[in-house]
Design a protein around this motif. Structure first.
Motif, PDB file in Angstrom:
ATOM      1  N   ASN A   1      79.117  90.172  23.328  1.00  9.95           N
ATOM      2  CA  ASN A   1      79.124  91.742  23.529  1.00  9.95           C
ATOM      3  C   ASN A   1      78.938  92.444  22.068  1.00  9.95           C
ATOM      4  O   ASN A   1      78.528  91.761  21.243  1.00  9.95           O
ATOM      5  CB  ASN A   1      80.780  91.989  23.999  1.00  9.95           C
ATOM      6  CG  ASN A   1      81.566  91.477  23.162  1.00  9.95           C
ATOM      7  OD1 ASN A   1      81.397  91.152  21.751  1.00  9.95           O
ATOM      8  ND2 ASN A   1      82.876  91.737  23.142  1.00  9.95           N
ATOM      9  N   VAL A   2      78.983  93.723  21.934  1.00 11.24           N
ATOM     10  CA  VAL A   2      78.554  94.583  20.736  1.00 11.24           C
ATOM     11  C   VAL A   2      79.256  93.830  19.454  1.00 11.24           C
ATOM     12  O   VAL A   2      78.797  93.941  18.627  1.00 11.24           O
ATOM     13  CB  VAL A   2      78.812  96.058  20.862  1.00 11.24           C
ATOM     14  CG1 VAL A   2      78.660  96.874  19.921  1.00 11.24           C
ATOM     15  CG2 VAL A   2      77.918  96.358  22.064  1.00 11.24           C
ATOM     16  N   VAL A   3      80.738  93.530  19.703  1.00  9.91           N
ATOM     17  CA  VAL A   3      81.422  92.918  18.781  1.00  9.91           C
ATOM     18  C   VAL A   3      80.783  91.773  18.084  1.00  9.91           C
ATOM     19  O   VAL A   3      80.758  91.580  16.946  1.00  9.91           O
ATOM     20  CB  VAL A   3      82.972  92.741  19.089  1.00  9.91           C
ATOM     21  CG1 VAL A   3      83.630  92.359  17.914  1.00  9.91           C
ATOM     22  CG2 VAL A   3      83.465  94.161  19.540  1.00  9.91           C
ATOM     23  N   SER A   4      80.425  90.890  19.036  1.00 10.06           N
ATOM     24  CA  SER A   4      79.861  89.558  18.714  1.00 10.06           C
ATOM     25  C   SER A   4      78.555  90.023  17.908  1.00 10.06           C
ATOM     26  O   SER A   4      78.492  89.227  16.902  1.00 10.06           O
ATOM     27  CB  SER A   4      79.505  88.611  19.989  1.00 10.06           C
ATOM     28  OG  SER A   4      80.513  88.629  20.877  1.00 10.06           O
ATOM     29  N   TYR A   5      77.723  90.558  18.369  1.00 11.16           N
ATOM     30  CA  TYR A   5      76.496  91.236  17.616  1.00 11.16           C
ATOM     31  C   TYR A   5      76.611  91.576  16.507  1.00 11.16           C
ATOM     32  O   TYR A   5      76.029  91.264  15.233  1.00 11.16           O
ATOM     33  CB  TYR A   5      75.741  92.071  18.585  1.00 11.16           C
ATOM     34  CG  TYR A   5      74.786  91.409  19.554  1.00 11.16           C
ATOM     35  CD1 TYR A   5      73.864  90.496  19.408  1.00 11.16           C
ATOM     36  CD2 TYR A   5      75.193  91.293  21.125  1.00 11.16           C
ATOM     37  CE1 TYR A   5      73.252  89.694  20.416  1.00 11.16           C
ATOM     38  CE2 TYR A   5      74.414  90.848  21.993  1.00 11.16           C
ATOM     39  CZ  TYR A   5      73.182  89.746  21.556  1.00 11.16           C
ATOM     40  OH  TYR A   5      72.809  89.051  22.539  1.00 11.16           O
ATOM     41  N   ASN A   6      77.545  92.476  16.244  1.00 14.88           N
ATOM     42  CA  ASN A   6      78.137  93.046  15.023  1.00 14.88           C
ATOM     43  C   ASN A   6      78.364  92.035  13.804  1.00 14.88           C
ATOM     44  O   ASN A   6      77.993  92.041  12.718  1.00 14.88           O
ATOM     45  CB  ASN A   6      79.062  94.164  15.118  1.00 14.88           C
ATOM     46  CG  ASN A   6      78.749  95.569  15.683  1.00 14.88           C
ATOM     47  OD1 ASN A   6      77.350  95.546  16.179  1.00 14.88           O
ATOM     48  ND2 ASN A   6      79.590  96.216  16.076  1.00 14.88           N
ATOM     49  N   ILE A   7      79.378  91.277  14.245  1.00 12.49           N
ATOM     50  CA  ILE A   7      79.704  90.071  13.298  1.00 12.49           C
ATOM     51  C   ILE A   7      78.649  89.207  12.850  1.00 12.49           C
ATOM     52  O   ILE A   7      78.354  88.903  11.976  1.00 12.49           O
ATOM     53  CB  ILE A   7      80.914  89.226  14.106  1.00 12.49           C
ATOM     54  CG1 ILE A   7      82.175  90.238  14.279  1.00 12.49           C
ATOM     55  CG2 ILE A   7      81.283  88.150  13.038  1.00 12.49           C
ATOM     56  CD1 ILE A   7      83.083  89.668  15.064  1.00 12.49           C
TER      57      ILE A   7
ATOM     58  N   THR B   1      67.062  90.101  20.643  1.00 13.76           N
ATOM     59  CA  THR B   1      67.624  89.505  21.727  1.00 13.76           C
ATOM     60  C   THR B   1      68.962  90.479  22.136  1.00 13.76           C
ATOM     61  O   THR B   1      69.171  90.673  23.206  1.00 13.76           O
ATOM     62  CB  THR B   1      68.594  88.405  21.088  1.00 13.76           C
ATOM     63  OG1 THR B   1      67.273  87.400  20.311  1.00 13.76           O
ATOM     64  CG2 THR B   1      69.115  87.498  22.064  1.00 13.76           C
ATOM     65  N   MET B   2      69.584  91.379  21.345  1.00 15.89           N
ATOM     66  CA  MET B   2      70.409  92.205  21.761  1.00 15.89           C
ATOM     67  C   MET B   2      69.736  93.270  22.507  1.00 15.89           C
ATOM     68  O   MET B   2      70.350  93.637  23.736  1.00 15.89           O
ATOM     69  CB  MET B   2      70.804  93.082  20.365  1.00 15.89           C
ATOM     70  CG  MET B   2      72.141  93.847  20.765  1.00 15.89           C
ATOM     71  SD  MET B   2      72.867  94.470  19.242  1.00 15.89           S
ATOM     72  CE  MET B   2      74.286  95.525  19.908  1.00 15.89           C
ATOM     73  N   GLU B   3      68.597  93.772  22.204  1.00 12.76           N
ATOM     74  CA  GLU B   3      67.961  94.830  23.238  1.00 12.76           C
ATOM     75  C   GLU B   3      67.579  94.293  24.526  1.00 12.76           C
ATOM     76  O   GLU B   3      67.679  94.732  25.557  1.00 12.76           O
ATOM     77  CB  GLU B   3      66.722  95.339  22.557  1.00 12.76           C
ATOM     78  CG  GLU B   3      67.071  96.256  21.149  1.00 12.76           C
ATOM     79  CD  GLU B   3      65.816  96.967  20.526  1.00 12.76           C
ATOM     80  OE1 GLU B   3      64.718  96.601  21.000  1.00 12.76           O
ATOM     81  OE2 GLU B   3      65.866  97.399  19.441  1.00 12.76           O
ATOM     82  N   SER B   4      67.175  92.944  24.396  1.00  7.89           N
ATOM     83  CA  SER B   4      66.653  92.376  25.608  1.00  7.89           C
ATOM     84  C   SER B   4      67.813  91.725  26.616  1.00  7.89           C
ATOM     85  O   SER B   4      67.533  91.506  27.712  1.00  7.89           O
ATOM     86  CB  SER B   4      65.904  90.928  25.172  1.00  7.89           C
ATOM     87  OG  SER B   4      66.657  90.066  24.647  1.00  7.89           O
ATOM     88  N   SER B   5      69.054  91.834  26.126  1.00 12.28           N
ATOM     89  CA  SER B   5      70.184  91.496  26.959  1.00 12.28           C
ATOM     90  C   SER B   5      70.664  93.016  27.431  1.00 12.28           C
ATOM     91  O   SER B   5      72.013  92.834  28.086  1.00 12.28           O
ATOM     92  CB  SER B   5      71.462  90.683  25.929  1.00 12.28           C
ATOM     93  OG  SER B   5      70.631  89.538  25.382  1.00 12.28           O
ATOM     94  N   SER B   6      70.259  93.910  27.310  1.00 11.17           N
ATOM     95  CA  SER B   6      70.687  95.226  27.644  1.00 11.17           C
ATOM     96  C   SER B   6      72.029  95.653  27.190  1.00 11.17           C
ATOM     97  O   SER B   6      72.805  96.252  27.645  1.00 11.17           O
ATOM     98  CB  SER B   6      70.742  95.055  29.153  1.00 11.17           C
ATOM     99  OG  SER B   6      69.544  94.755  29.818  1.00 11.17           O
ATOM    100  N   ILE B   7      72.225  95.219  26.017  1.00 10.88           N
ATOM    101  CA  ILE B   7      73.203  95.691  24.848  1.00 10.88           C
ATOM    102  C   ILE B   7      72.728  96.765  24.263  1.00 10.88           C
ATOM    103  O   ILE B   7      71.997  96.138  22.903  1.00 10.88           O
ATOM    104  CB  ILE B   7      73.901  94.509  24.419  1.00 10.88           C
ATOM    105  CG1 ILE B   7      74.480  93.638  25.390  1.00 10.88           C
ATOM    106  CG2 ILE B   7      75.189  95.011  23.695  1.00 10.88           C
ATOM    107  CD1 ILE B   7      75.118  92.379  24.981  1.00 10.88           C
ATOM    108  N   ALA B   8      72.928  97.796  24.025  1.00 12.75           N
ATOM    109  CA  ALA B   8      72.610  98.736  23.207  1.00 12.75           C
ATOM    110  C   ALA B   8      73.269  98.712  21.876  1.00 12.75           C
ATOM    111  O   ALA B   8      74.405  98.865  21.687  1.00 12.75           O
ATOM    112  CB  ALA B   8      72.608 100.166  23.788  1.00 12.75           C
ATOM    113  N   PRO B   9      72.412  98.538  20.654  1.00 20.73           N
ATOM    114  CA  PRO B   9      73.105  98.647  19.498  1.00 20.73           C
ATOM    115  C   PRO B   9      73.786  99.832  19.236  1.00 20.73           C
ATOM    116  O   PRO B   9      73.258 101.016  19.624  1.00 20.73           O
ATOM    117  CB  PRO B   9      71.864  98.309  18.392  1.00 20.73           C
ATOM    118  CG  PRO B   9      70.726  98.737  19.074  1.00 20.73           C
ATOM    119  CD  PRO B   9      71.110  98.460  20.695  1.00 20.73           C
TER     120      PRO B   9
END
Length: 435
Positions: free
Chosen positions: A283-289, A309-317
């Motif tokens: 999730n966003v928290v995982s990517y942030n850390i 990878t975050m963008e390709s996973s449809s998770i908006a930074p």
């Protein structure tokens, strides 16, 4: 007027034999006049009003004080209070009344009475008094240790929790603590970053009692420790896998946070690969850390790969995502990474604020390459001038910018710097005045 009776308490039947203070009632309650001791039993399944027992003790004291000169009757009364579901305020008052009768009867308070007093005080949420009762015992029982752990946890006293955990380990009473007490202990020491006590709790329990929440508390404590104990967190993770305990995403996030202190470059990468292998969605928290960990290590190429990878996973930074990464770049003294992240955030249309620009300029101040750092500071000022940001800490930003630009003025485009000065209304160059 007296308050109305609590609906949680059953009313005492008018024909209750406990209301009749006579020799037969005392015998049924456990009193033995010949031995000079009295035992007050629990009546009505522990839900009757405690003052019935107190009235009985008062009557017995008036009739024959020798009956209640021992601690046993009061210990049973306190034990009954600790098991009832009366309101907290009422329980506290009942404990006070019982102890007042102990003082009146000049009863010597022994460990058995303290052992009954501590749970009653805990039930009444008299946490500081509960700690005092447990501390007064010569040899604390497992139940007293449990009360001490819970009371200290309610008071956020990590030091006292540590003392009780150490006592439980020495007396082999740790396994006697219930899951609720262990949860309180781990939560308290985790908040304080006491990784040693957290690890001791998990390690001191048999494998059958260890579970994911316990490991999570110990791993979180490693991440909050100063310095971060990444190696201990990774060791706990490997033990979870060896014991076939499913690692939830929240624990992986705690591991990613603690991995910054593992002193191994591939710790973050290994955790991300394991999450992918176990089909644990980030999730966003995982990517942030993870971004913060990689940026702090100066691994800027992996930072960009993870953003893709975050963008390709449809998770908006989010702005927090980039702010975390820019802060990591500042800690790594990498001004080029900071500039690239600020530009990427601007390209995505995410709002830029004081923290992002301050961290980016701090990276320019810390970068050992002064020429490159000054040039990157100029690019950050260009972004700041074009973004039309309402700065809340303008003086700090202006001070950082002036210092970063001044590291190597020859590498700065003077015309661009003058433009930024006019737009931002800042003094970015040191000026000399002829007097």
């Amino acid at each position: 007027p007296p308050p109305p009776p609590s609906p949680k308490l059953k009313t005492v039947p008018p024909d209750s034999r406990l209301l009749r203070v006579d020799e037969m009632a005392l015998q049924e309650a456990g009193a033995n006049g010949s031995s000079g001791r009295a035992e007050i039993v629990v009546t009505h399944h522990g839900r009757t009003a405690m003052n019935v027992q107190l009235v009985l003790v008062d009557a017995a004291h008036e009739a024959n004080p020798a009956l209640v000169e021992a601690a046993a009757p009061y210990a049973v009364i306190l034990s009954t209070i600790s098991k009832t579901d009366a309101p907290t305020a009422a329980l506290g008052a009942l404990v006070g009344h019982a102890m007042a009768r102990v003082k009146r009867s000049a009863v010597t308070v022994d460990d058995a009475l303290y052992d009954a007093l501590a749970p009653a005080l805990l039930r009444a949420r008299k946490n500081a008094e509960c700690l005092g009762a447990v501390g007064a015992m010569r040899d604390a029982s497992p139940e007293a240790i449990r009360c001490g752990v819970v009371a200290a946890g309610r008071l956020n006293d990590a030091g006292r929790v540590k003392d009780f955990v150490d006592l439980a380990l020495k007396s082999s009473a740790l396994d006697g603590l219930d899951d609720a007490a262990l949860k309180v202990a781990l939560r308290t020491v985790s908040k304080a970053g006491d990784h040693r006590t957290a690890y001791a709790i998990v390690d001191g329990l048999p494998e059958a009692r260890r579970n994911a929440p316990m490991y999570h508390g110990a791993i979180a404590a490693c991440g909050r420790a100063r310095p971060i104990k990444g190696k201990t967190a990774m060791l706990l993770w490997r033990r979870m896998k060896a014991e076939n305990i499913t690692v939830p995403r929240s624990t992986y996030n705690a591991l990613l946070h603690a991995a910054r202190g593992s002193l191994t470059e591939n710790a973050t990468t290994a955790l991300l690969a394991e999450m992918n292998a176990q089909n644990v969605a980030l999730n966003v928290v995982s990517y942030n850390i993870a971004l913060n960990s990689l940026a702090s290590g100066g691994r800027f190429g992996e930072v960009l790969d993870l953003l893709e990878t975050m963008e390709s996973s449809s998770i908006a930074p989010t702005a927090v995502t980039f702010g975390t990464a820019v802060n990591g770049a500042a800690k790594a003294n990498n001004s080029a990474a900071a500039v690239a992240l600020v530009k990427a955030q601007q390209k995505l249309g995410l709002p830029l604020g004081d923290p992002a620009f301050a961290s980016a300029l701090e990276a320019c101040l810390r970068d050992p390459d002064s020429k490159s750092a000054s040039r990157n500071a100029g690019e950050i000022l260009d972004v700041l001038a074009d973004a039309e940001v309402d700065l809340k800490r303008r003086e700090r930003i202006e001070s950082l910018a002036r210092a970063a630009v001044g590291r190597d003025r020859a590498s700065i485009d003077t015309a661009r710097l003058e433009r930024d000065e006019k737009i931002l209304g800042m003094v970015l160059r040191a000026r000399t005045a002829e007097v």
